[in-house]
Design a protein around this motif. Structure first.
Motif, mmCIF file in Angstrom:
data_model
loop_
_atom_site.group_PDB
_atom_site.id
_atom_site.type_symbol
_atom_site.label_atom_id
_atom_site.label_comp_id
_atom_site.label_asym_id
_atom_site.label_seq_id
_atom_site.Cartn_x
_atom_site.Cartn_y
_atom_site.Cartn_z
ATOM 1 N N SER A 67 0.835 -1.210 0.000
ATOM 2 C CA SER A 67 0.000 0.000 0.000
ATOM 3 C C SER A 67 0.865 1.253 0.000
ATOM 4 O O SER A 67 0.586 2.213 -0.733
ATOM 5 C CB SER A 67 -0.923 0.021 1.217
ATOM 6 O OG SER A 67 -1.783 -1.090 1.170
ATOM 7 N N THR A 124 6.766 -6.043 3.620
ATOM 8 C CA THR A 124 5.950 -7.251 3.414
ATOM 9 C C THR A 124 6.531 -7.982 2.196
ATOM 10 O O THR A 124 7.554 -7.560 1.646
ATOM 11 C CB THR A 124 4.464 -6.923 3.137
ATOM 12 O OG1 THR A 124 4.367 -6.309 1.843
ATOM 13 C CG2 THR A 124 3.859 -6.010 4.177
ATOM 14 N N LYS A 180 -10.886 -0.707 -9.468
ATOM 15 C CA LYS A 180 -9.431 -0.677 -9.421
ATOM 16 C C LYS A 180 -8.907 -0.748 -10.857
ATOM 17 O O LYS A 180 -9.235 -1.671 -11.589
ATOM 18 C CB LYS A 180 -8.924 -1.859 -8.589
ATOM 19 C CG LYS A 180 -7.463 -1.764 -8.227
ATOM 20 C CD LYS A 180 -7.133 -2.744 -7.120
ATOM 21 C CE LYS A 180 -5.650 -2.779 -6.823
ATOM 22 N NZ LYS A 180 -5.321 -3.679 -5.727
ATOM 23 N N MET A 211 0.147 -12.221 9.022
ATOM 24 C CA MET A 211 0.382 -11.388 7.840
ATOM 25 C C MET A 211 1.583 -11.887 7.041
ATOM 26 O O MET A 211 1.630 -11.728 5.813
ATOM 27 C CB MET A 211 0.563 -9.932 8.252
ATOM 28 C CG MET A 211 -0.777 -9.243 8.448
ATOM 29 S SD MET A 211 -0.708 -7.816 9.506
ATOM 30 C CE MET A 211 0.461 -6.830 8.665
#
Ligand code: NAD
Length: 340
Positions: free
Chosen positions: A84, A106, A124, A151
Motif C-alpha cells: 500500500s 511485506t 481498481k 500477515m
C-alpha cells in the motif's frame, strides 16, 4: 537493488545518488519503528512525512499526499511499508516523475514492478509506466521482523501467487520460470519454519528473497485468472489484498490445472507435493492461514457479481473462462473447500 540485514544504513547514500535533498517520507502506522530508523539515517534530508497510505491506492489519498509533496517542494520519495505504501509512492512518482527509494516490509513484491493499481469510484484500474518503477529498492530483512505471523503467511502466499501464475503465463520464458520455481521452494520451506519460530531470521531472509524473485515474475510476464479475481474482489468488494490471494490461490490453480498440466507438475515438484492446488491449500492450513472468503467478510450474494466482473474483459489464461465456472470456483473459495 540492495538486500541484506541492516541495509537501512545505505538509504541516505541512495537518496543522494539519485540527486535528492528534500525527502517526502511515506510510511504506515504499523511500521513506525522502521520509519524512525529511516528518519534517523536520512537526518535533515527529511522535509515532509505522510503516513496515510491505504490499501488499493485510493486516488483521494494520492491527491492529499501530492498536495503535501508540492507545498514542501520534495524532490525524492522514500517509502517504508507494504504494497500500500509502495503503491502510494508509485502513484506520486507517476504524477511527478520523482525518484523513489522503497524499503519493503511485506512480501507483496510491488517494489520491483512498473505496475500500479489505483482505486477510484469503486473500481481498481491498473496502469504501467517506466515512471512507476522505483529507482532503488532497499530490502532490509530486519524490517520484516515485526510483520506478525498471520500477515507473513498471507503476504508469503501473495508472493507465491505471482510465481505460480508466471509459470503458466502466456508470456512465460525459461529465465522467469527459474525465478518462479526458486521463489516457490523458498516459500514452501520458509513458511513452516516461520510458523514454528516467528523470530527465525533465515526464514525471514528466504521469504524476502522469494518476494524479490516473485515480484520480478509479476513485473516480467502477464498474470492470469488468479490475479484477475483478487483484483476484482479487492477493488470492487473491498476485500483485503494478501488474505484474498491466500484464499483464492488453491482454487484458481485447481480451475487452471487441466489447462496447464506441465506448469502444475513443476509447481508440485517445487512444493514437494503430489498435487499443486491441494498442496498449496495444505501449506496454508498447516501455517493457519485463512481458507474461506466468508471469513474475510465477503457476502455469499456477491459471488455471482464477482464472477461476472472477473470474466467481463478477456485476458490470457490457460483455461477458458466462463461465468458459471468462475462462480463455482468462488463458491468453493467462499466455503473454504479443499481442492480435490
Ligand atoms: P499493506 O501494505 O496494506 O500492509 C498490510 C498491513 O500490514 C498494513 O496495516 C501495514 O501497516 C502492515 N505492515 C506492513 N509491514 C509491516 C511490518 N513489517 N510489521 C507490522 N505491520 C506491517 O499490504 P500488502 O499486502 O503489502 O500490499 C497490498 C497492496 O499492494 C494492494 O493495494 C495491492 O494491490 C498492492 N500490490 C501491488 C503490486 C504491484 O505490482 N502493483 C504488487 C503487489 C501488491
Amino acid at each position: 537493488m540492495i538486500f541484506g540485514v541492516g541495509t537501512v544504513d545505505q538509504v541516505r547514500a541512495e537518496v543522494e545518488r539519485l540527486g535528492g535533498s528534500r525527502v517526502l517520507l511515506l510510511f504506515g502506522p504499523q511500521v513506525s519503528a522502521a520509519a524512525a530508523r529511516v528518519r534517523e539515517v536520512l537526518g535533515e534530508l527529511v522535509t515532509a512525512e505522510f503516513d496515510g497510505a491505504a490499501m488499493h491506492t485510493p486516488v483521494t489519498v494520492t491527491e492529499e499526499a501530492l498536495q503535501l509533496l508540492r507545498t514542501t517542494s520534495a524532490d525524492c520519495l522514500v517509502a517504508v511499508g507494504g504494497g500500500s505504501t509502495t503503491g502510494l509512492s508509485k502513484a506520486l512518482a507517476l504524477r511527478t516523475d520523482l525518484p523513489q527509494v522503497v524499503l519493503p516490509t511485506t512480501y507483496a513484491g510491488s517494489e520491483v514492478t512498473s505496475v500500479l493499481g489505483e482505486t477510484a469510484n469503486g473500481r481498481k484500474v491498473t496502469r504501467s509506466s517506466p515512471a512507476i518503477l522505483p529507482e532503488t529498492v532497499v530490502y532490509d530483512v530486519d524490517f520484516t521482523r515485526s510483520l506478525p505471523l498471520g500477515m507473513s503467511v498471507t503476504s508469503g502466499i501473495n508472493a507465491l501467487a505471482h510465481a505460480v501464475e508466471a509459470l503458466y503465463s502466456a508470456e512465460s520464458d525459461p529465465v522467469v520460470d527459474g525465478l518462479a520455481l526458486d521463489a516457490i521452494s523458498r516459500i514452501a520451506r520458509a513458511l513452516p519454519a516461520l510458523a514454528a519460530d516467528p523470530s527465525d531470521l533465515d526464514a525471514r531472509s528466504d521469504l524476502l528473497h522469494a518476494a524479490w524473485l516473485a515480484g520480478t515474475c509479476l513485473g516480467s510476464v502477464g498474470m492470469g485468472l488468479h490475479h484477475k479475481i483478487c483484483h476484482t474482489l479487492g477493488g470492487s468488494f473491498g476485500l483485503p489484498h494478501a488474505e484474498t490471494h491466500t484464499v483464492v490461490l488453491p482454487h484458481a490453480m485447481a480451475y487452471n490445472a487441466s489447462g496447464a498440466p506441465d506448469a502444475m507438475r513443476r509447481i508440485a515438484e517445487a512444493l514437494g507435493v503430489d498435487d499443486a492446488a491441494a498442496g498449496v491449500f495444505d501449506l496454508i492450513t498447516s501455517v493457519h492461514g485463512p481458507t474461506a472468503l466468508r471469513e474475510l467478510g465477503m457476502a455469499e450474494s456477491d459471488l455471482a457479481e464477482g464472477a461476472r466482473l472477473a470474466v467481463a474483459t478477456p485476458y490470457p489464461n490457460p483455461r477458458d473462462l466462463t461465468v458459471e465456472g468462475i462462480h463455482g470456483l468462488l463458491r468453493d473459495a467462499w466455503h473454504g473447500r479443499r481442492p480435490q
